[in-house]
Design a protein around this motif. Structure first.
Motif, PDB file in Angstrom:
ATOM      1  N   VAL A 154      -5.693  87.883 -28.942  1.00 36.42           N
ATOM      2  CA  VAL A 154      -5.763  88.863 -27.857  1.00 36.42           C
ATOM      3  C   VAL A 154      -7.133  89.563 -27.845  1.00 36.42           C
ATOM      4  O   VAL A 154      -7.761  89.675 -26.780  1.00 36.42           O
ATOM      5  CB  VAL A 154      -4.593  89.867 -27.962  1.00 36.42           C
TER       6      VAL A 154
ATOM      7  N   TYR B 170      -3.623  78.463 -24.296  1.00 41.46           N
ATOM      8  CA  TYR B 170      -3.276  79.653 -23.513  1.00 41.46           C
ATOM      9  C   TYR B 170      -4.250  79.716 -22.350  1.00 41.46           C
ATOM     10  O   TYR B 170      -5.407  80.065 -22.513  1.00 41.46           O
ATOM     11  CB  TYR B 170      -3.353  80.907 -24.380  1.00 41.46           C
TER      12      TYR B 170
ATOM     13  N   LYS C  41       0.091  91.930 -22.661  1.00 46.08           N
ATOM     14  CA  LYS C  41       1.076  90.927 -22.291  1.00 46.08           C
ATOM     15  C   LYS C  41       2.127  90.781 -23.374  1.00 46.08           C
ATOM     16  O   LYS C  41       2.796  89.778 -23.506  1.00 46.08           O
ATOM     17  CB  LYS C  41       0.368  89.577 -22.073  1.00 46.08           C
TER      18      LYS C  41
ATOM     19  N   ASP D 215       4.518  84.334 -26.197  1.00 47.78           N
ATOM     20  CA  ASP D 215       4.703  83.841 -24.835  1.00 47.78           C
ATOM     21  C   ASP D 215       3.393  83.603 -24.093  1.00 47.78           C
ATOM     22  O   ASP D 215       3.404  83.283 -22.912  1.00 47.78           O
ATOM     23  CB  ASP D 215       5.612  84.790 -24.050  1.00 47.78           C
ATOM     24  N   TYR D 216       2.245  83.744 -24.771  1.00 50.22           N
ATOM     25  CA  TYR D 216       1.021  83.467 -24.031  1.00 50.22           C
ATOM     26  C   TYR D 216       0.624  81.997 -24.045  1.00 50.22           C
ATOM     27  O   TYR D 216      -0.319  81.603 -23.379  1.00 50.22           O
ATOM     28  CB  TYR D 216      -0.148  84.363 -24.455  1.00 50.22           C
ATOM     29  N   TYR D 217       1.338  81.195 -24.805  1.00 50.04           N
ATOM     30  CA  TYR D 217       1.004  79.774 -24.816  1.00 50.04           C
ATOM     31  C   TYR D 217       1.476  79.105 -23.518  1.00 50.04           C
ATOM     32  O   TYR D 217       2.569  79.372 -23.031  1.00 50.04           O
ATOM     33  CB  TYR D 217       1.645  79.075 -26.008  1.00 50.04           C
ATOM     34  N   THR D 218       0.634  78.225 -22.991  1.00 47.76           N
ATOM     35  CA  THR D 218       0.964  77.576 -21.719  1.00 47.76           C
ATOM     36  C   THR D 218       0.952  76.054 -21.803  1.00 47.76           C
ATOM     37  O   THR D 218       1.381  75.388 -20.866  1.00 47.76           O
ATOM     38  CB  THR D 218      -0.038  77.989 -20.627  1.00 47.76           C
TER      39      THR D 218
ATOM     40  N   ASP E 173      -3.923  81.459 -19.508  1.00 52.58           N
ATOM     41  CA  ASP E 173      -3.889  82.660 -18.668  1.00 52.58           C
ATOM     42  C   ASP E 173      -4.214  83.940 -19.412  1.00 52.58           C
ATOM     43  O   ASP E 173      -4.193  85.016 -18.840  1.00 52.58           O
ATOM     44  CB  ASP E 173      -2.487  82.821 -18.054  1.00 52.58           C
ATOM     45  N   LEU E 174      -4.526  83.818 -20.680  1.00 51.16           N
ATOM     46  CA  LEU E 174      -4.618  85.031 -21.488  1.00 51.16           C
ATOM     47  C   LEU E 174      -5.694  85.990 -20.975  1.00 51.16           C
ATOM     48  O   LEU E 174      -5.456  87.181 -20.821  1.00 51.16           O
ATOM     49  CB  LEU E 174      -4.904  84.660 -22.940  1.00 51.16           C
TER      50      LEU E 174
END
Length: 435
Positions: free
Chosen positions: A85, A300, A57, A274-277, A302-303
């Motif tokens: 990751v 995160y 990602k 950009d993986y932080y939600t 959706d990681l």
RNA sequence: GUGGAUGUAGCUCAGCGGUAGAGUCCCAGAAUGUGGAUCUGGAUGUCGCGGGUUCGACACCCGUCAUCCACCCCA
């Protein structure tokens, strides 16, 4: 005769001499104790992974910075550039063997091929701690409180933990009608603390126009207390919503734990990854904020979805050990152990070595770290060596003491000697002095 | 990846187109079993590396490597 190969290390990679490594070890020990005190357990993962795992990602920046190559079997592999990751892959691969919520810590080296600067290297140690499996304010707060505990354990209790929520920001962008420019906007907004409000406005005006720029500035203007800032942000973003509620809950817990003063709502921080939600964190030391965040992270949700259909929301943060150490050194708060030896057993006569070693064995059995000087040299030199190693005492027995049946204990800091008629007596005196 | 600065003894730094220096540190001795002071003597350099210009380069030019700073990004 072949030419000597010049000993050297790669740019951004470093050797650690004992002094530096002992400082790092002291940090690692303090952090380990902190993590364990909040229920985190350790894991480890490989340094090298399949590139597709790490790049799953990744944005353009990560792709540029990652060390990637073909291994001897022709596999497309890469060195891990963070520990989050790999954690996502780890969770997806082992979820059946684990339990949720899963809280783990992981302290290991990571690699990024970017340009170096003070506190920024190509090989560096990250100390991650995450909670996977739940999406609650309590889990978010556990990360905040662990950051605060870690900073306290490291002797910098005044660290400020800046908190924000990406969801609130996104709602605001929607409402302001500039959601299509969100990535660029976030990037500019992130610079607020660095370049100031005026410069930020100029950049924003170029991007989204003057009136929207003013709106954004009003939104990200921090400065008041957490609750006042939150109320203003929420109003601008269109009223109460689950994301601002999450921030409110988070702050309530912080306040209840006496951390209200350390946790600040900083609407301008957004985090580049950009993986932080959800919530995002950055930690700054009061004495040296310019070195940047020494501990950053966020939620995160959706990681792991890249690697499994199971829903595995997570929240965590990473301490940049090397940057933190650089910061602590700059403000004179790093531990500087000279060594671990408490007592040097002086070698005054090589024929008495068996006695020296036996004495050292007794000291160690009593829990006193010690070493025997391995050859006979002038006493002065041996004392100097003891000082370098951080020893506080020297145990001496030469022919004269031997003839008297005595052991001499020298206090290296005040250079006073005391003689005892047995090793046990010297040992007892030692533990009394050590307190 | 881009731009700027720096690179001389273990360390901190001077230096100059014409024989490499200071302080500190280190070693030995005065003091043959006692490390913080003093004195005496001593050791140490591919002047980051590789080319080029020059009668001659540590110095000037080019390249390269490393460090620091800024941008970018981030721990």
């Amino acid at each position: 005769m072949s030419e000597i190969i010049q000993p050297r290390v790669l740019k951004g990679f470093r050797d650690f001499l004992p002094q530096a490594e002992m400082e790092r070890a002291a940090l690692v020990e303090a952090l380990t104790a902190t993590f364990r005190s909040s229920g985190f357990v350790p894991i480890d993962t490989p340094a090298l992974e399949y590139s597709e795992i790490l790049l799953g990602k990744a944005g353009g920046e990560t792709e540029k910075q990652i060390y990637r190559f073909a291994d001897n079997g022709g596999r497309d592999v890469a060195l891990r550039f963070d520990l989050t990751v790999p954690l996502a892959r780890f969770m997806a691969e082992h979820s059946s063997e684990l339990y949720l919520p899963f809280r783990r810590y992981h302290m290991a080296k990571v690699w990024r091929g970017e340009n170096t600067q003070r506190g920024r290297y190509r090989e560096f140690m990250q100390c991650d701690f995450d909670i996977v499996g739940v999406d609650t304010a309590s889990a978010d707060f556990d990360i905040v409180s662990t950051i605060a505990l870690a900073m306290r354990a490291l002797g910098v209790p005044g660290a400020a933990i800046h908190v924000n929520h990406r969801g609130v920001f996104n709602r605001f962008l929607e409402k302001a009608g500039i959601a299509d420019k969100s990535v660029e906007t976030l990037r500019v907004v992130d610079k607020l603390s660095k370049i100031g409000a005026a410069e930020t406005r100029t950049l924003l005006a170029e991007l989204v126009g003057g009136s929207a720029a003013d709106e954004i500035l009003e939104f990200i203007r921090g400065g008041e207390g957490f609750e006042a800032t939150l109320a203003r942000m929420t109003a601008i973003a269109g009223g109460p919503n689950p994301d601002s509620d999450r921030l409110a809950e988070l702050f309530e817990m912080a306040d209840a734990c006496g951390l209200g003063g350390s946790v600040r709502l900083a609407p301008s921080i957004t985090r580049g990854l950009d993986y932080y939600t959800g919530v995002v964190f950055e930690t700054f030391l009061a004495e040296i904020p310019e070195i940047g965040s020494v501990c950053s992270g966020g939620r995160y949700n959706d990681l792991a979805s890249l690697y499994t259909k199971q829903r595995l929301p997570g929240v965590g943060a990473a301490i940049g050990l090397d940057r933190l150490l650089a910061a602590l050194e700059a403000i004179g708060k790093s531990a500087k152990p000279a060594g671990y030896t408490k007592v040097l057993v002086v070698n005054a006569d090589p024929s008495l070595c068996a006695e020296y070693q036996a004495a050292a064995a007794s000291l160690r059995a009593a829990g006193v770290a010690c070493e025997v000087f391995p050859e006979a040299r002038k006493l002065g030199q041996q004392y100097a060596y003891a000082e370098i190693k951080g020893a506080r005492f020297a145990l001496v027995r030469g022919p004269e003491e031997k003839a008297r049946g005595a052991w001499l204990l020298r206090n290296l800091s005040d250079r006073s000697n005391a003689e005892y008629d047995s090793l046990e007596a010297a040992l007892a005196a030692l533990s009394a002095l050590e307190g």
